[in-house]
Design an enzyme around this catalytic site. Structure first.
Site, short mmCIF file in Angstrom:
data_model
loop_
_atom_site.label_atom_id
_atom_site.label_comp_id
_atom_site.label_asym_id
_atom_site.label_seq_id
_atom_site.Cartn_x
_atom_site.Cartn_y
_atom_site.Cartn_z
NE ARG A 276 -2.88 -0.17 3.24
CZ ARG A 276 -4.08 -0.77 3.20
NH1 ARG A 276 -5.09 -0.18 2.62
NH2 ARG A 276 -4.25 -1.95 3.76
NE ARG A 312 -8.46 -0.85 0.92
CZ ARG A 312 -8.53 0.07 1.84
NH1 ARG A 312 -9.06 1.24 1.54
NH2 ARG A 312 -8.09 -0.14 3.04
CB CYS A 345 -28.34 -6.42 -7.20
SG CYS A 345 -28.65 -5.94 -8.89
CE1 TYR A 374 -3.41 -5.65 -0.62
CE2 TYR A 374 -3.08 -3.47 0.31
CZ TYR A 374 -2.66 -4.77 0.12
OH TYR A 374 -1.46 -5.17 0.67
N1 LLP Z 1 3.46 -9.01 3.30
C1 LLP Z 1 2.50 -9.89 3.60
C2 LLP Z 1 2.87 -11.24 4.05
C3 LLP Z 1 1.14 -9.52 3.48
O1 LLP Z 1 0.20 -10.40 3.78
C4 LLP Z 1 0.81 -8.22 3.05
C5 LLP Z 1 -0.59 -7.80 2.92
C6 LLP Z 1 1.85 -7.33 2.71
C7 LLP Z 1 3.17 -7.77 2.87
C8 LLP Z 1 1.62 -5.94 2.21
O2 LLP Z 1 0.95 -5.16 3.14
P1 LLP Z 1 0.80 -3.58 2.92
O3 LLP Z 1 2.17 -2.97 2.93
O4 LLP Z 1 0.14 -3.38 1.62
O5 LLP Z 1 -0.02 -3.14 4.06
N2 LLP Z 1 -7.06 -5.82 1.29
C9 LLP Z 1 -6.69 -5.06 2.46
C10 LLP Z 1 -5.23 -5.23 2.82
C11 LLP Z 1 -4.83 -6.67 2.99
C12 LLP Z 1 -3.35 -6.84 3.23
C13 LLP Z 1 -2.97 -8.28 3.09
N3 LLP Z 1 -1.57 -8.52 3.27
C14 LLP Z 1 -7.06 -3.61 2.25
O6 LLP Z 1 -7.59 -3.27 1.18
O7 LLP Z 1 -6.90 -2.79 3.15
#
Ligand code: LLP
Length: 423
Positions: A276, A312, A345, A374
């Site tokens: 992110r 989201r 829907c 995401y």
């Molecule tokens: N590493 C692992 C093992 C992970 O599971 C994840 C994210 C990341 C790195 C990266 O995380 P970030 O830096 O993006 O926070 N769909 C959700 C977020 C789910 C994150 C899953 N794992 C949302 O839209 O907020």
């Protein structure tokens, strides 16, 4: 912070007027800024330059090949969680030695493909998985690297669906069991345990949770040292929060300032897996207003993008700013509460609820901001909607990086069995 700004009341992505893209490519449309993407990657790299980390961008955040390629070209590695992501990573030209692979449920085929590709290491999440990787590596006559994903049991202060480092979560191995594995079970014939991994959650805006988790792991590593077990890599995961609304997340430098002292004299090689932080604010979702509907209780702004394009808000109640592509420029303009909803829907099909919105009319375009992470990667074909087109802007040029799906794409892999045909 990002390259989506108003000029003469028109929203621009770098030097391109977003409305021109919406008219040319149609909506819903994802627009990414190449400059923002790279800028965030470089900010992180600079902040951590003392330890030269391997930054493995988390493919799940946005797995478009062009996004991956842009980062890989700058030296990024990739964090993957499936055979499909391995395929994408290799297709984007990522050196296999810069790929790390997490997931609690890797299949035999996925493990085999990753070993054959020669990835840097697996982040293993259970003892049975380690045994399985060892069995498969043995069959292939290879020795493969693994890092043990620890569950440090810390509270990351984020949404419960994206918390991953609490002891009740399915991820990683608790410290006591990991210790026992390392002391009593580490003589796998075809595995080399070379690292430890943590990832405590996502959209974390307070550095203290990261510090607590890393401290726990470094204490753990020191205990292992006493038993003459040495660890080469510490993968600190991703999770860095970004600004969606009025959050005040740590900057890359503030984060590094907190984390780097913990690594002093450890000799550990640092890996990180941001998703992110790199791509979140580098993308927007552009939608078109179809109808304005007023009911006795509410006003609905009905747009042509839906929860299938960006889930989201529906899934996490997540907040995304919504801006008109044409601002009216009047700072004192009247705002009116409305729900911004899609055509699907489901009552969860919304981008905003009870949001103070400027006056918008049918045909106007709106930008759902901070949709780079995401967004498309969690999109679906629900309601038989074609997934959106994606465009990458670099300076004054725009490039299609994924065409809008066709109706044919929707049924491409479907078949009607013969017995249904001869009626
Ligand atoms: N590493 C692992 C093992 C992970 O599971 C994840 C994210 C990341 C790195 C990266 O995380 P970030 O830096 O993006 O926070 N769909 C959700 C977020 C789910 C994150 C899953 N794992 C949302 O839209 O907020």
């Amino acid at each position: 912070m990002h390259d989506f700004k108003y000029k003469n009341n028109h929203l621009y992505c770098e030097q391109v007027k977003v409305e021109d893209l919406a008219v040319k490519y149609g909506t819903p449309l994802y627009v990414y800024s190449h400059h923002t993407l790279i800028d965030h990657y470089i900010k992180l790299r600079k902040a951590f330059v003392q330890v030269f980390p391997l930054i493995c961008y988390s493919v799940k955040a946005n797995s478009n090949l062009a996004i991956l390629k842009a980062l890989v070209k700058r030296g990024a590695g990739l964090d993957i969680v499936s055979g499909g992501e391995l395929f994408r990573a290799l297709k984007a030209g990522c050196p296999p030695g810069k790929i790390v692979y997490a997931s609690v449920g890797k299949t035999d085929k996925e493990i085999e493909d990753a070993i054959k590709a020669g990835i840097l290491f697996f982040n293993v999440e259970s003892l049975p998985e380690m045994e399985n990787i060892n069995r498969i590596a043995k069959k292939l006559n290879k020795v493969t690297n693994v890092a043990i994903r620890l569950n440090p049991d810390v509270e990351p202060k984020t949404h419960k669906f994206i918390t991953t480092g609490k002891i009740t979560n399915k991820f990683g191995i608790d410290l006591k069991s990991a210790y026992n594995i390392l002391i009593y079970h580490s003589n796998f014939s075809n595995l080399k345990i070379c690292g430890l991994h943590i990832h405590i959650g996502s959209q974390i805006t307070e550095g203290s949770s990261f510090v607590a988790a890393i401290k726990k792991v470094i204490t753990f590593i020191n205990e292992l040292k006493k038993e003459e077990i040495s660890i080469q890599y510490l993968n600190i995961g991703g999770g860095l929060g970004i600004i969606y609304d009025n959050e005040t997340p740590q900057t890359a430098f503030a984060y590094a300032k907190k984390i780097l002292p913990l690594f002093k004299k450890t000799g550990l090689k640092v890996i990180m897996e941001p998703g992110r932080f790199i791509v979140g604010n580098a993308g927007i979702l552009v939608v078109n207003v179809l109808y304005i509907k007023s009911t006795p209780k509410k006003k609905f702004i009905i747009v042509d993008g839906g929860m299938n394009d960006l889930i989201r808000p529906a899934l996490y109640g997540a907040y995304h700013k919504i801006l008109p592509l044409r601002a009216n420029g009047d700072k004192k303009q009247a705002l009116e509460k409305a729900d911004v909803v899609g055509p699907i829907c489901e009552s969860a099909d919304f981008f905003a609820k009870e949001r103070e919105m400027p006056a918008v009319k049918e045909g106007d375009y709106l930008a759902v901001m901070s949709a780079g992470a995401y967004g498309f990667s969690m999109s679906s074909n629900y309601n038989s909607r074609r997934r959106a087109e994606e465009v990458m802007v670099s300076s004054a040029k725009a490039f299609v990086i994924r065409k809008r799906e066709s109706y044919g794409d929707l049924v491409r892999n479907e078949a009607i069995p013969a017995f249904l045909l001869d009626l």
